[in-house]
Every structure is written in C-alpha cells, then in structure tokens.
Scaffold this active site. Structure first.
Site, PDB file in Angstrom:
ATOM      1  N   ARG A  66       0.827  -1.195   0.000  1.00  0.00           N
ATOM      2  CA  ARG A  66       0.000   0.000   0.000  1.00  0.00           C
ATOM      3  C   ARG A  66       0.866   1.251   0.000  1.00  0.00           C
ATOM      4  O   ARG A  66       2.024   1.235   0.420  1.00  0.00           O
ATOM      5  CB  ARG A  66      -0.906   0.026   1.232  1.00  0.00           C
ATOM      6  CG  ARG A  66      -2.000  -1.028   1.249  1.00  0.00           C
ATOM      7  CD  ARG A  66      -2.820  -0.934   2.524  1.00  0.00           C
ATOM      8  NE  ARG A  66      -3.397   0.410   2.679  1.00  0.00           N
ATOM      9  CZ  ARG A  66      -2.928   1.337   3.505  1.00  0.00           C
ATOM     10  NH1 ARG A  66      -1.891   1.099   4.274  1.00  0.00           N
ATOM     11  NH2 ARG A  66      -3.506   2.511   3.575  1.00  0.00           N
TER      12      ARG A  66
ATOM     13  N   LYS B  32      -8.188  -3.003   1.583  1.00  0.00           N
ATOM     14  CA  LYS B  32      -8.091  -2.037   2.673  1.00  0.00           C
ATOM     15  C   LYS B  32      -8.965  -0.812   2.425  1.00  0.00           C
ATOM     16  O   LYS B  32      -9.359  -0.128   3.380  1.00  0.00           O
ATOM     17  CB  LYS B  32      -6.633  -1.627   2.886  1.00  0.00           C
ATOM     18  CG  LYS B  32      -5.762  -2.765   3.407  1.00  0.00           C
ATOM     19  CD  LYS B  32      -6.322  -3.382   4.697  1.00  0.00           C
ATOM     20  CE  LYS B  32      -5.399  -4.446   5.271  1.00  0.00           C
ATOM     21  NZ  LYS B  32      -5.975  -5.111   6.472  1.00  0.00           N
TER      22      LYS B  32
ATOM     23  N   HIS C 228      -9.466  -4.741  13.403  1.00  0.00           N
ATOM     24  CA  HIS C 228      -8.382  -5.323  12.630  1.00  0.00           C
ATOM     25  C   HIS C 228      -7.807  -6.468  13.456  1.00  0.00           C
ATOM     26  O   HIS C 228      -6.858  -6.295  14.210  1.00  0.00           O
ATOM     27  CB  HIS C 228      -7.323  -4.254  12.350  1.00  0.00           C
ATOM     28  CG  HIS C 228      -6.288  -4.676  11.357  1.00  0.00           C
ATOM     29  ND1 HIS C 228      -5.072  -4.048  11.237  1.00  0.00           N
ATOM     30  CD2 HIS C 228      -6.285  -5.666  10.424  1.00  0.00           C
ATOM     31  CE1 HIS C 228      -4.368  -4.625  10.290  1.00  0.00           C
ATOM     32  NE2 HIS C 228      -5.084  -5.611   9.782  1.00  0.00           N
TER      33      HIS C 228
ATOM     34  N   SER D 137       2.308  -6.456  12.915  1.00  0.00           N
ATOM     35  CA  SER D 137       3.178  -7.420  12.245  1.00  0.00           C
ATOM     36  C   SER D 137       4.273  -7.907  13.179  1.00  0.00           C
ATOM     37  O   SER D 137       4.915  -7.120  13.873  1.00  0.00           O
ATOM     38  CB  SER D 137       3.799  -6.777  11.000  1.00  0.00           C
ATOM     39  OG  SER D 137       4.647  -7.679  10.343  1.00  0.00           O
TER      40      SER D 137
ATOM     41  N   LYS E 234       0.034 -12.933  15.547  1.00  0.00           N
ATOM     42  CA  LYS E 234      -1.427 -12.982  15.405  1.00  0.00           C
ATOM     43  C   LYS E 234      -1.870 -14.200  14.593  1.00  0.00           C
ATOM     44  O   LYS E 234      -2.754 -14.948  15.011  1.00  0.00           O
ATOM     45  CB  LYS E 234      -1.934 -11.696  14.749  1.00  0.00           C
ATOM     46  CG  LYS E 234      -3.449 -11.644  14.575  1.00  0.00           C
ATOM     47  CD  LYS E 234      -3.895 -10.322  13.943  1.00  0.00           C
ATOM     48  CE  LYS E 234      -3.442 -10.200  12.514  1.00  0.00           C
ATOM     49  NZ  LYS E 234      -4.044  -9.029  11.832  1.00  0.00           N
ATOM     50  N   THR E 235      -1.254 -14.392  13.427  1.00  0.00           N
ATOM     51  CA  THR E 235      -1.645 -15.514  12.569  1.00  0.00           C
ATOM     52  C   THR E 235      -1.305 -16.839  13.229  1.00  0.00           C
ATOM     53  O   THR E 235      -2.113 -17.777  13.238  1.00  0.00           O
ATOM     54  CB  THR E 235      -0.937 -15.407  11.207  1.00  0.00           C
ATOM     55  OG1 THR E 235      -1.308 -14.176  10.586  1.00  0.00           O
ATOM     56  CG2 THR E 235      -1.338 -16.560  10.302  1.00  0.00           C
TER      57      THR E 235
ATOM     58  N   ASP F  26      -8.479 -11.466   9.539  1.00  0.00           N
ATOM     59  CA  ASP F  26      -7.975 -10.093   9.468  1.00  0.00           C
ATOM     60  C   ASP F  26      -8.954  -8.995   9.869  1.00  0.00           C
ATOM     61  O   ASP F  26      -8.572  -8.068  10.569  1.00  0.00           O
ATOM     62  CB  ASP F  26      -7.479  -9.815   8.045  1.00  0.00           C
ATOM     63  CG  ASP F  26      -6.551  -8.617   7.968  1.00  0.00           C
ATOM     64  OD1 ASP F  26      -5.789  -8.385   8.925  1.00  0.00           O
ATOM     65  OD2 ASP F  26      -6.575  -7.924   6.957  1.00  0.00           O
TER      66      ASP F  26
ATOM     67  N   ARG G  68       2.510 -12.213  -0.915  1.00  0.00           N
ATOM     68  CA  ARG G  68       1.162 -12.477  -0.393  1.00  0.00           C
ATOM     69  C   ARG G  68       0.492 -13.630  -1.134  1.00  0.00           C
ATOM     70  O   ARG G  68       0.732 -13.866  -2.320  1.00  0.00           O
ATOM     71  CB  ARG G  68       0.288 -11.241  -0.553  1.00  0.00           C
ATOM     72  CG  ARG G  68       0.703 -10.055   0.299  1.00  0.00           C
ATOM     73  CD  ARG G  68       0.124 -10.151   1.684  1.00  0.00           C
ATOM     74  NE  ARG G  68       0.462  -8.993   2.511  1.00  0.00           N
ATOM     75  CZ  ARG G  68      -0.101  -8.714   3.670  1.00  0.00           C
ATOM     76  NH1 ARG G  68      -1.048  -9.505   4.146  1.00  0.00           N
ATOM     77  NH2 ARG G  68       0.262  -7.663   4.361  1.00  0.00           N
TER      78      ARG G  68
END
Length: 539
Positions: free
Chosen positions: A61, A202, A222, A240, A244-245, A259, A324
C-alpha cells in the site's frame, strides 16, 4: 460471461454496461480468470496450482497517496490529518471522468460481491478491474453472492481499479501518479497507478471502519477470530511480527476470519470471504494451514521460483518482503462455513515487547483495555532494518491506525461500551517478545509457553487465578498458569538486575505516555486513568 447490452452501468446507473468499455466480462468464475491471465501472459502456474503474478512498481500500500473526499458529509466527522488526507469533490469528479474515458477502448472485468458476513450489516461492492487476476483477487477476498442473490443484486459501493491509469499531480490534486480515493457521498473508491490488490481490500476496510460505528454502533476490528467447540469466540489483535496468525491458527478451533471483523450486540462477523496471508519464509512446518491453502486457484503475488522450476521459493524476497497469498477462506480446512460467531469470550492484544518489560500474559481492566487498544504497541528489534541498533517502539492506534477514518478514541470508547454490555469478556495483553532482559541480553518468550497461556485463558483456567498488579503499568499478572513456570510470569523476577528492570519499565512507560499525548485531548477520564505511572527507582 461477456456482458450483454442493456444492464446497469456500475459507474453511472442510468447508462448500460456496453458504454463502459470495449468488452466487459461480468462475474467470471475463478477458473476462467486464471485462464484469461495465462492467455494474456500476465502470470504463471506454480507446482501447487496457484496463479503467480507480479504487481509491478507497487508491492504494498501507499498510505501517503490515499485520500478521502472532503465534502458536506465528511468535513466534520473524519479525523483529517496525515492518515486521512482530504481531496476536493471537483478533483474526484475530474479523475472519475478521465477514468471513464480511459476505459472506453479497454476490456474490463466487473464483479458483484459484498463485504460483511452478517447480512444485517452487509454492503454490496461492485468492482471494476482492467486485469483478470485483480478480479480474481476480489473473487477470493470479498464475499461471493449465490446465483439467486445475484438475480436481485443492487449496486451500492463501487471500486474502480485501473493500474494503467496515471494521475497528473499538477492538475489532479494527487501527490504523485498513483492514488486511492474514497468518496463516502458517492460510495465510490477510485484506484489508479498501482496494481497492488491490497488497496482494494483495505479501501473497503476503511469504508466499514467509518460506516459501522457511525451508522450502526458496530465496532470494526483489525483482528483475527476463531471459535471453540462450545461456541466461544476469541479475538486476536496484533501488529506485524506479534504472532497474530500463528496464535489464532488452531486445529481445535474453527477460523471465523484472519484479518477484519465487526462486533455487533450479539455477533462477531468476518468482513471478508477469504484470506490475504503474508508468505515470506512460508513452510509447511511453520504454517501448515496457510501452506496447504495455496492451491488452485490461489493468487500468489510477487514471489520467485527456484531456478528452472515452477516451485515457489518462499524465502526469496527479491521483489518484496510483502509476498502475499490470496485465497477463499474455505481453503482453510477448519474455516467456519458462515463466518459469523458469538460475542467474544476472550480478547488477546498481542505485543512483541523487545524491552523485556511487559508480562508474558496479563489481564486488563476495561479502562486498561481501552488504553492499550488506543496504544496498539509493539517494538521492532535491532538488526531487522538498516539503522535500527536498539529496540524501537511502534504504536498503531487500535492496531490499524492507517485504516481509521474517525478519531481513535471513537473506537476505544465503543470497545468500552461493548465490554460494559457484555460483562464477562476477558481482555488479555500477551507479550510474545523478550524476557530476562531486553533484546540482545534477554531471550524470546517460548512459543510453547505462549500457546499454553493462551489456551489456559480460553479454557477458563485463569478465571480463579491470583493476580498481582504490575508496579508501573498496573496490569494484572497471574501468579500461576498451567504448563508454564511460575518464575516467568512476573517479568521483573526474570531480570538479574532488578533496578535495571525498573529503569527499563519507566522508560517504556514514558514512551506510552508520549504516544498517548496525541489522543489525550479527546480521551475520557476513564481511559486516561489507565496510563502507566513512572515509579521512583533506587540509585
């Protein structure tokens, strides 16, 4: 299918789609989109069956080139500044007209989809792309209407994404040639000059971040979410590198989403129909669920192959660290079929504290939950980026500051209301970073222990634990936890030099206090009361 004459124009509902472009493909299935991408020489197939493409100049982004139209509807309700950059209605209208002209001799792909798995808060999203693989991304990441739903589908929000279209900053009001512009009045998002697909995802997240709290008192989040066998929902927030994942992926719990979610008075619902997972250094051993999800027709962005093969080298960051994988959520074996769960039972704020100060797990009061939600803290460690020689704090309000159209206190106060409404929700701060010293002298908290603490919290094994308040942050530390050594639960106990720990705790607290100054003027007394307190240290 190729568009027939006489159907509504996604740009101007009074026209027909045949005036939009030279050829329009409407709601094309995933297999065909893959074939069309290969036919046009825009991608390759990996040996896992994924479609591999490159997004060109932009592999992430561009926050400084994201604008919101400032008009009578938005001028007094958007938190204008470096995150929400204003642009005029006339500049938007001028770019829209130029983009319409640009499309007239092109082929385009149009997709009718929606965002929001809870039908009470769903928004229809029509996407217009000039690349078939960009439309495939939308097929995967947005929710897919049934054939019956398509028959009665009514256009609401529209995304126009044209990577080949470049703005003229001198006349178009943009900073440079690429742009992403949200118009809340016209319910449109214009994206030009960038093929990075995450701008679309996003963009809609930002839209929902405004609409849901502003119109429905629904908290947009989020975070990832999963559900246990008894219907208990857990939420995982984290920037990041915080885990979390990793921590939300649990073979014994159903994945609601990875997400973006909304919290209503009685549900937690996924915004999306898929996952957009980072895949740098991905392996079947480290992330088995994500690795297995990468199959036909997954979209892989900006990866590299091992020489002479179509086998992906996930460690190769030649194009970007931000490689990604985009895939439908049903590629995850234990994904919940309808991505809606009950209100959360446990909420985890994940932080990688490189200063070695925060406890490996602590319980938060409502005020502390709001304060740490606004803070959104983690730390980058020395050696991860050029120029970083010691831990550097990173604060991102509500764990997603760059996607918040309203002031962060709006979301924190709404979180507080949810916690008041549902009094049995537990909020935990989990440090996946360092203990027994800061980065460089201490050691990383064992993932085995972190998993055990999260599991104990989810299973209610900490409900009756004894807690002690942290001397600086006031957060509540359990004195014992199943399958975790007692001596690591209070971080000060792990430091050989206790005075050094106290100084480090004061240092981190001051960073929190400095960061919070930006929000203090609009924060309630309750939130301010949860600020850490500097303690006197022996000399």
């Amino acid at each position: 299918m190729v568009m027939e004459m006489g159907q509504p124009n996604p740009l101007r509902s009074t026209d027909s789609l045949d005036t939009l472009a030279a050829k329009v493909y409407l709601n094309v299935d995933a297999d065909t989109l893959v074939e069309q991408t290969i036919e046009r020489g825009q991608g390759k197939i990996s040996d896992q069956g994924a479609l591999c493409i490159e997004t060109g100049k932009f592999t992430g982004r561009s926050p400084k080139d994201r604008f919101i139209v400032k008009d009578d509807y938005t001028k007094d309700v958007i938190d204008w500044g470096e995150v929400n950059i204003p642009i005029s209605t006339s500049a938007f209208d001028n770019l829209l007209e130029k983009m319409q002209i640009f499309l007239q001799d092109k082929e385009v792909w149009v997709r009718n989809c929606y965002a929001g798995a809870d039908s009470n808060y769903r928004i229809n999203v029509t996407v217009i792309n000039t690349l078939p693989w960009a439309n495939l991304f939308c097929h995967h990441l947005f929710l897919r209407p049934t054939n019956e739903e398509l028959e009665t589908y009514k256009q609401e929000w529209t995304i126009v994404q044209i990577p080949e279209f470049l703005a003229d900053p001198a006349t178009d009001g943009t900073r440079q040639e690429n742009f992403s512009i949200i118009n809340f009045t016209k319910k449109m998002i214009l994206i030009g000059g960038t093929a990075y697909t995450g701008e679309m995802k996003k963009g809609i997240f930002s839209v929902l971040n405004f609409i849901l709290p502003h119109e429905h008192q629904v908290l947009p989040m989020h975070c990832s979410a999963n559900e246990g066998a008894k219907g208990d929902t857990a939420l995982f927030f984290g920037l990041s590198g915080t885990g979390k994942t990793t921590l939300s992926a649990d073979v014994n719990r159903m994945l609601i989403g990875d997400d973006e979610h909304g919290w209503t008075n009685d549900t937690v619902f996924n915004f999306e129909g898929g996952c957009y997972a980072k895949c740098i250094d991905l392996s079947a051993e480290k992330e088995p669920q994500i690795f297995a999800a990468i199959k036909h027709p997954t979209l892989l962005e900006n990866i590299q192959f091992f020489p002479g093969t179509n086998t992906v080298n996930y460690a190769d960051a030649k194009l970007t660290e931000n490689t990604r994988a985009a895939y439908p959520i049903d590629h995850i074996e234990n994904a919940k079929e309808v991505s809606v769960g009950n209100i959360p039972k446990n909420i985890f704020f994940l932080t990688c504290d490189a200063y070695g100060v925060l406890p490996p797990i602590s319980k938060l009061t409502k005020a502390q939950a709001m304060y740490h939600f606004i803070s959104g803290y983690t730390a980058k460690v020395a050696g991860t980026e050029i120029g970083i020689t010691e831990p550097q704090t990173t604060f991102s309000a509500c764990f997603g500051k760059v996607f918040l159209p309203a002031h962060p206190t709006t979301y924190a106060e709404l979180l507080g209301k949810k916690l008041d409404l549902h009094g049995d929700v537990n909020v935990w701060l989990v440090n996946t970073g360092w203990t027994a010293g800061a980065f460089g002298t201490g050691n990383r908290i064992s993932l085995k222990y972190t998993r055990a603490m999260v599991q104990a919290a989810i299973e209610g094994q900490l409900d009756n634990a004894t807690f002690l308040p942290h001397s600086v942050f006031g957060i509540l530390m359990p004195t014992s936890c199943p399958n975790v050594p007692d001596e690591i639960l209070n971080p000060k106990d792990t430091w050989a030099d206790k005075d050094a720990y106290d100084n480090q705790a004061n240092r981190l607290a001051q960073l929190f206090i400095n960061n919070f100054e930006e929000y203090k003027a609009k924060a309630s007394a309750e939130i301010i009361s949860a600020s850490p307190r500097i303690q006197e240290v022996k000399i």
